[in-house]
Design a protein around this motif. Structure first.
Motif, PDB file in Angstrom:
ATOM      1  N   ALA A  28       0.818  -1.213   0.000  1.00 55.22           N
ATOM      2  CA  ALA A  28       0.000   0.000   0.000  1.00 55.22           C
ATOM      3  C   ALA A  28       0.856   1.269   0.000  1.00 55.22           C
ATOM      4  N   ALA A  29       1.969   1.269   0.730  1.00 59.22           N
ATOM      5  CA  ALA A  29       2.833   2.448   0.769  1.00 59.22           C
ATOM      6  C   ALA A  29       3.430   2.727  -0.613  1.00 59.22           C
ATOM      7  N   ALA A  30       3.833   1.682  -1.308  1.00 63.94           N
ATOM      8  CA  ALA A  30       4.360   1.846  -2.670  1.00 63.94           C
ATOM      9  C   ALA A  30       3.261   2.323  -3.605  1.00 63.94           C
ATOM     10  N   GLY A  31       2.042   1.804  -3.420  1.00 64.09           N
ATOM     11  CA  GLY A  31       0.909   2.241  -4.235  1.00 64.09           C
ATOM     12  C   GLY A  31       0.635   3.717  -4.047  1.00 64.09           C
ATOM     13  N   LYS A  32       0.718   4.191  -2.828  1.00 59.74           N
ATOM     14  CA  LYS A  32       0.480   5.608  -2.540  1.00 59.74           C
ATOM     15  C   LYS A  32       1.509   6.487  -3.252  1.00 59.74           C
ATOM     16  N   GLU A  33       2.745   6.026  -3.320  1.00 63.31           N
ATOM     17  CA  GLU A  33       3.800   6.789  -3.991  1.00 63.31           C
ATOM     18  C   GLU A  33       3.567   6.894  -5.497  1.00 63.31           C
ATOM     19  N   LYS A  34       2.858   5.932  -6.078  1.00 62.26           N
ATOM     20  CA  LYS A  34       2.690   5.855  -7.526  1.00 62.26           C
ATOM     21  C   LYS A  34       1.356   6.388  -8.028  1.00 62.26           C
ATOM     22  N   LEU A  35       0.461   6.819  -7.154  1.00 64.06           N
ATOM     23  CA  LEU A  35      -0.920   7.028  -7.568  1.00 64.06           C
ATOM     24  C   LEU A  35      -1.248   8.361  -8.216  1.00 64.06           C
ATOM     25  N   SER A  36      -0.280   9.182  -8.534  1.00 63.07           N
ATOM     26  CA  SER A  36      -0.591  10.494  -9.102  1.00 63.07           C
ATOM     27  C   SER A  36      -1.432  10.393 -10.375  1.00 63.07           C
ATOM     28  N   MET A  37      -1.218   9.374 -11.180  1.00 60.99           N
ATOM     29  CA  MET A  37      -2.005   9.246 -12.411  1.00 60.99           C
ATOM     30  C   MET A  37      -3.458   8.857 -12.121  1.00 60.99           C
ATOM     31  N   CYS A  38      -3.730   8.282 -10.976  1.00 55.42           N
ATOM     32  CA  CYS A  38      -5.094   7.865 -10.619  1.00 55.42           C
ATOM     33  C   CYS A  38      -5.907   9.011 -10.032  1.00 55.42           C
ATOM     34  N   GLU A  39      -5.237   9.880  -9.290  1.00 56.74           N
ATOM     35  CA  GLU A  39      -5.926  10.930  -8.555  1.00 56.74           C
ATOM     36  C   GLU A  39      -6.647  11.921  -9.456  1.00 56.74           C
ATOM     37  N   GLY A  40      -6.162  12.116 -10.659  1.00 56.19           N
ATOM     38  CA  GLY A  40      -6.788  13.068 -11.566  1.00 56.19           C
ATOM     39  C   GLY A  40      -8.262  12.787 -11.793  1.00 56.19           C
ATOM     40  N   CYS A  41      -8.650  11.531 -11.754  1.00 54.07           N
ATOM     41  CA  CYS A  41     -10.061  11.164 -11.947  1.00 54.07           C
ATOM     42  C   CYS A  41     -10.684  10.566 -10.693  1.00 54.07           C
ATOM     43  N   HIS A  42      -9.959   9.681 -10.036  1.00 54.06           N
ATOM     44  CA  HIS A  42     -10.552   8.919  -8.933  1.00 54.06           C
ATOM     45  C   HIS A  42     -10.500   9.625  -7.584  1.00 54.06           C
ATOM     46  N   ALA A  43      -9.882  10.801  -7.519  1.00 52.58           N
ATOM     47  CA  ALA A  43      -9.845  11.534  -6.249  1.00 52.58           C
ATOM     48  C   ALA A  43     -10.578  12.866  -6.357  1.00 52.58           C
ATOM     49  N   ILE A  44     -11.380  13.021  -7.401  1.00 55.48           N
ATOM     50  CA  ILE A  44     -12.107  14.274  -7.570  1.00 55.48           C
ATOM     51  C   ILE A  44     -13.396  14.259  -6.772  1.00 55.48           C
ATOM     52  N   GLY A  45     -13.846  15.413  -6.389  1.00 57.66           N
ATOM     53  CA  GLY A  45     -15.118  15.530  -5.674  1.00 57.66           C
ATOM     54  C   GLY A  45     -16.265  15.679  -6.660  1.00 57.66           C
ATOM     55  N   GLY A  46     -17.380  16.138  -6.181  1.00 61.14           N
ATOM     56  CA  GLY A  46     -18.505  16.427  -7.069  1.00 61.14           C
ATOM     57  C   GLY A  46     -19.175  15.190  -7.642  1.00 61.14           C
ATOM     58  N   GLY A  47     -19.320  14.167  -6.866  1.00 60.15           N
ATOM     59  CA  GLY A  47     -20.037  12.984  -7.337  1.00 60.15           C
ATOM     60  C   GLY A  47     -19.230  12.078  -8.245  1.00 60.15           C
ATOM     61  N   TYR A  48     -17.914  12.211  -8.205  1.00 67.53           N
ATOM     62  CA  TYR A  48     -17.026  11.381  -9.023  1.00 67.53           C
ATOM     63  C   TYR A  48     -17.394  11.463 -10.500  1.00 67.53           C
ATOM     64  N   LYS A  49     -17.425  12.693 -11.018  1.00 68.23           N
ATOM     65  CA  LYS A  49     -17.641  12.932 -12.446  1.00 68.23           C
ATOM     66  C   LYS A  49     -16.491  13.784 -12.943  1.00 68.23           C
ATOM     67  N   THR A  50     -16.075  13.537 -14.151  1.00 67.49           N
ATOM     68  CA  THR A  50     -15.026  14.338 -14.755  1.00 67.49           C
ATOM     69  C   THR A  50     -15.612  15.123 -15.915  1.00 67.49           C
ATOM     70  N   ALA A  51     -15.001  16.209 -16.277  1.00 71.37           N
ATOM     71  CA  ALA A  51     -15.528  17.049 -17.351  1.00 71.37           C
ATOM     72  C   ALA A  51     -14.659  17.017 -18.596  1.00 71.37           C
ATOM     73  N   PHE A  52     -13.625  16.211 -18.615  1.00 69.13           N
ATOM     74  CA  PHE A  52     -12.761  16.190 -19.783  1.00 69.13           C
ATOM     75  C   PHE A  52     -12.635  14.790 -20.333  1.00 69.13           C
ATOM     76  N   PRO A  53     -12.796  14.519 -21.561  1.00 71.31           N
ATOM     77  CA  PRO A  53     -13.226  15.444 -22.607  1.00 71.31           C
ATOM     78  C   PRO A  53     -14.740  15.684 -22.586  1.00 71.31           C
ATOM     79  N   VAL A  54     -15.481  14.788 -21.962  1.00 70.31           N
ATOM     80  CA  VAL A  54     -16.922  14.962 -21.770  1.00 70.31           C
ATOM     81  C   VAL A  54     -17.231  14.571 -20.333  1.00 70.31           C
ATOM     82  N   VAL A  55     -18.396  14.958 -19.834  1.00 73.90           N
ATOM     83  CA  VAL A  55     -18.767  14.591 -18.471  1.00 73.90           C
ATOM     84  C   VAL A  55     -19.112  13.102 -18.432  1.00 73.90           C
ATOM     85  N   TYR A  56     -18.468  12.373 -17.555  1.00 69.62           N
ATOM     86  CA  TYR A  56     -18.800  10.962 -17.365  1.00 69.62           C
ATOM     87  C   TYR A  56     -18.524  10.565 -15.919  1.00 69.62           C
ATOM     88  N   HIS A  57     -19.187   9.520 -15.487  1.00 71.24           N
ATOM     89  CA  HIS A  57     -19.054   9.014 -14.124  1.00 71.24           C
ATOM     90  C   HIS A  57     -17.713   8.311 -13.958  1.00 71.24           C
TER      91      HIS A  57
END
Length: 108
Positions: A28-57
């Motif tokens: 888990a500690a190694a995973g935490k060090e590597k997770l920057s690519m995941c946070e862009g989508c999976h750590a967002i607020g607002g109901g876990y929706k992204t707006a790029f390139p289109v809004v999706y869950h």
């Protein structure tokens, strides 16, 4: 005597199997060090929706079962699951990276 030797060999083999599996478990500690690519989508607020390139869950992956996360990431890697962003990102991951991410997110 033969039976005792066979039982000892079976016991030693099973112990080797158990300990070798533990050595390759997710960190888990190694995973935490590597997770920057995941946070862009999976750590967002607002109901876990992204707006790029289109809004999706976007699935909330924190707290999911570790085995499920490993299988999902392996599925994107081998093509049995598909999502344009995930398909591209997971190709850069090693099997150990996948286990590390899964261990981290399962605990969060």
């Amino acid at each position: 005597m033969k039976q005792k030797i066979i039982m000892n060999l079976l016991l030693a083999s099973s112990m080797l199997f158990v300990f070798s599996g533990a050595a390759h478990a997710g960190d888990a500690a190694a995973g935490k060090e590597k997770l920057s690519m995941c946070e862009g989508c999976h750590a967002i607020g607002g109901g876990y929706k992204t707006a790029f390139p289109v809004v999706y869950h976007v699935p909330k992956i924190g707290g999911q079962h570790e085995e499920y996360l490993v299988k999902a990431l392996q599925g994107y890697k081998d093509g049995t699951r598909s999502h344009p962003t995930m398909d591209a990102l997971v190709q850069t991951l090693t099997e150990q990276d996948i286990k590390d991410f899964a261990a981290y997110y399962a605990g969060n």
